[in-house]
Design a protein around this motif. Structure first.
Motif, PDB file in Angstrom:
ATOM      1  N   GLN A  82       0.817  -1.214   0.000  1.00 27.16           N
ATOM      2  CA  GLN A  82       0.000   0.000   0.000  1.00 27.16           C
ATOM      3  C   GLN A  82       0.852   1.266   0.000  1.00 27.16           C
ATOM      4  OE1 GLN A  82      -2.462  -0.659   3.454  1.00 27.16           O
ATOM      5  NE2 GLN A  82      -4.116  -1.628   2.246  1.00 27.16           N
ATOM      6  N   LYS A  83       2.026   1.158   0.572  1.00 26.36           N
ATOM      7  CA  LYS A  83       2.932   2.300   0.617  1.00 26.36           C
ATOM      8  C   LYS A  83       3.304   2.764  -0.784  1.00 26.36           C
ATOM      9  CE  LYS A  83       7.595   3.298   2.475  1.00 26.36           C
ATOM     10  NZ  LYS A  83       8.672   2.737   3.305  1.00 26.36           N
ATOM     11  N   TYR A  84       3.375   1.815  -1.753  1.00 25.48           N
ATOM     12  CA  TYR A  84       3.873   2.143  -3.083  1.00 25.48           C
ATOM     13  C   TYR A  84       2.865   1.956  -4.219  1.00 25.48           C
ATOM     14  CZ  TYR A  84       8.547   2.282  -1.007  1.00 25.48           C
ATOM     15  OH  TYR A  84       9.646   2.600  -0.251  1.00 25.48           O
ATOM     16  N   GLU A  85       1.763   1.282  -3.954  1.00 27.58           N
ATOM     17  CA  GLU A  85       0.909   0.878  -5.074  1.00 27.58           C
ATOM     18  C   GLU A  85       0.364   2.052  -5.888  1.00 27.58           C
ATOM     19  OE1 GLU A  85      -2.287  -1.433  -3.532  1.00 27.58           O
ATOM     20  OE2 GLU A  85      -3.110   0.181  -2.291  1.00 27.58           O
ATOM     21  N   SER A  86       0.176   3.208  -5.269  1.00 25.47           N
ATOM     22  CA  SER A  86      -0.400   4.342  -6.002  1.00 25.47           C
ATOM     23  C   SER A  86       0.579   4.944  -7.010  1.00 25.47           C
ATOM     24  CB  SER A  86      -0.858   5.429  -5.020  1.00 25.47           C
ATOM     25  OG  SER A  86       0.248   5.982  -4.331  1.00 25.47           O
ATOM     26  N   VAL A  87       1.870   4.625  -6.900  1.00 30.89           N
ATOM     27  CA  VAL A  87       2.854   5.231  -7.813  1.00 30.89           C
ATOM     28  C   VAL A  87       3.539   4.171  -8.687  1.00 30.89           C
ATOM     29  CG1 VAL A  87       3.295   7.230  -6.330  1.00 30.89           C
ATOM     30  CG2 VAL A  87       4.665   5.152  -6.031  1.00 30.89           C
ATOM     31  N   MET A  88       3.045   2.939  -8.628  1.00 33.89           N
ATOM     32  CA  MET A  88       3.690   1.871  -9.400  1.00 33.89           C
ATOM     33  C   MET A  88       3.080   1.744 -10.782  1.00 33.89           C
ATOM     34  SD  MET A  88       4.374  -1.166  -6.644  1.00 33.89           S
ATOM     35  CE  MET A  88       5.454  -2.028  -7.776  1.00 33.89           C
ATOM     36  N   GLN A  89       3.917   1.366 -11.726  1.00 33.82           N
ATOM     37  CA  GLN A  89       3.458   1.045 -13.075  1.00 33.82           C
ATOM     38  C   GLN A  89       2.969  -0.402 -13.091  1.00 33.82           C
ATOM     39  OE1 GLN A  89       3.345   3.454 -15.291  1.00 33.82           O
ATOM     40  NE2 GLN A  89       4.379   4.865 -13.893  1.00 33.82           N
ATOM     41  N   PRO A  90       2.050  -0.725 -14.004  1.00 31.66           N
ATOM     42  CA  PRO A  90       1.511  -2.101 -14.048  1.00 31.66           C
ATOM     43  C   PRO A  90       2.588  -3.173 -14.163  1.00 31.66           C
ATOM     44  CG  PRO A  90       0.182  -0.646 -15.394  1.00 31.66           C
ATOM     45  CD  PRO A  90       1.371   0.164 -14.959  1.00 31.66           C
ATOM     46  N   ASP A  91       3.634  -2.911 -14.948  1.00 33.00           N
ATOM     47  CA  ASP A  91       4.670  -3.933 -15.134  1.00 33.00           C
ATOM     48  C   ASP A  91       5.606  -4.054 -13.932  1.00 33.00           C
ATOM     49  OD1 ASP A  91       5.731  -1.406 -15.594  1.00 33.00           O
ATOM     50  OD2 ASP A  91       7.256  -2.166 -16.981  1.00 33.00           O
ATOM     51  N   GLU A  92       5.482  -3.157 -12.961  1.00 31.82           N
ATOM     52  CA  GLU A  92       6.326  -3.217 -11.759  1.00 31.82           C
ATOM     53  C   GLU A  92       5.679  -4.039 -10.650  1.00 31.82           C
ATOM     54  OE1 GLU A  92       8.448   1.174 -12.314  1.00 31.82           O
ATOM     55  OE2 GLU A  92       6.626   0.969 -11.107  1.00 31.82           O
TER      56      GLU A  92
END
Length: 337
Positions: free
Chosen positions: A31-41
């Motif tokens: 949750q800490k990172y999901e809002s800024v991640m790209q789909p392939d990441e």
């Protein structure tokens, strides 16, 4: 005493509670990172089960490190260090930490707690292939991690190990069971192997040390006398509890004593099954896969943190800036080995 210890009160769990805790910290990290991640990441981020296998890789490597350490490390130091490590990763996640250096800090702290005196210079000399930098850098990182580790452990640094109750049980058996037709000392090597395997499972977080010690004895007995191991264990526990062997006297035994006997035998077998089921030797291929995956995750995290800062600024900079002290990873420029 274990019965009144912080180990029992704060650091002993059910399997269900452990699974829930590991799932919770895994979800928080995502949750800490999901809002800024790209789909392939997204595929880089691992499940709680995969994180646990990463921990097992580190535990396996650390036990090899301990076996080669000079002067020879006491078994209680290994047990204490692995207990610290397992407790720490009920709060931290491997992807956000320098997991190898955390393990080394656990060992160095355990040596201090167990009064196994060694200087930090001599400690890092023993690291050799486990090293991730120059000796001076390793020493600085371990010493820097120490207060962070103590804080995450809530300063509960006393660990009750099973080795002392093991020796006590073995001595009692030698005294009370004189008619055994084999040398009880012959079970020691297999018992120590059981303890070593147990260190790469969750039994430290699930069961009292005295019961783990009985399981180690029963494991050793099984290796020596196979089908009679449970029978010998029951006889020993009857003598220990004070239940007479005579059938008429046995009928008059207090129900609570008989219940205690059966519960203890059941628990001992449960611990043995837990170790047998959950100890899996780590292969070199698995270790390399973990190393590669963790390296890719940690290489991505700086970029993700930068995106979070940009997102925070775009939103008006409300609240604590992402990456401030409250969210700093633990010395995370490391990779698994």
């Amino acid at each position: 005493m274990y019965a009144t210890s912080t180990q029992k009160r704060e650091w002993t769990y059910t399997p269900e509670k452990l699974a829930a805790m590991r799932l919770e910290i895994n979800i928080k990290f995502r949750q800490k990172y999901e809002s800024v991640m790209q789909p392939d990441e997204l595929e880089l981020f691992v499940t709680p089960e995969e994180e646990l296998r990463m921990q097992r890789s580190i535990e396996d490597a650390a036990l090899k490190f301990a076996d080669k350490f000079r002067p020879h490390i006491w078994p209680s130091v290994k047990w204490t260090a692995l207990a610290f490590f397992k407790r720490a990763f009920l709060v931290w996640v491997p992807s956000d930490t320098s997991i190898r250096m955390v393990m080394m800090a656990c060992f160095y702290l355990a040596m201090k707690i167990d009064e196994f005196y060694i200087t930090i210079e001599d400690f890092v000399k023993n690291m050799k292939s486990y090293s991730v930098g120059e000796p001076r850098q390793n020493a600085e990182r371990i010493l820097k991690l120490e207060p962070e580790l103590m804080k995450i452990l809530d300063y509960n640094l006393t660990v009750h190990c099973p080795y002392r109750p093991y020796e006590g049980h073995l001595m009692d058996m030698k005294t009370r069971m004189l008619l055994l037709n084999f040398d009880l000392e012959s079970i020691r090597r297999d018992s120590m192997r059981f303890f070593q395997n147990a260190l790469q499972t969750d039994v430290l977080l699930l069961y009292p040390p005295s019961q783990i010690a009985l399981a180690a004895i029963n494991f050793g007995l099984h290796a020596q006398v196979s089908g009679k191991s449970d029978e010998i264990l029951r006889e020993f526990l009857r003598k220990l509890i004070g239940i007479e062997e005579d059938s008429w006297a046995h009928r008059d035994a207090r129900p609570e004593d008989l219940e205690k006997l059966e519960k203890t035998v059941t628990r001992v077998n449960q611990i043995m099954r837990e170790v047998d089921r959950n100890f899996v030797a780590v292969t070199e291929q698995e270790r390399e896969n973990h190393k590669s995956q963790l390296a890719r995750i940690q290489a991505l995290i700086p970029a993700l943190d930068e995106r979070r800062k940009e997102q925070w600024l775009a939103g008006g900079g409300v609240g604590l800036m992402p990456g401030e002290l409250a969210e700093q990873p633990v010395d995370s420029d490391d990779e698994i080995n």
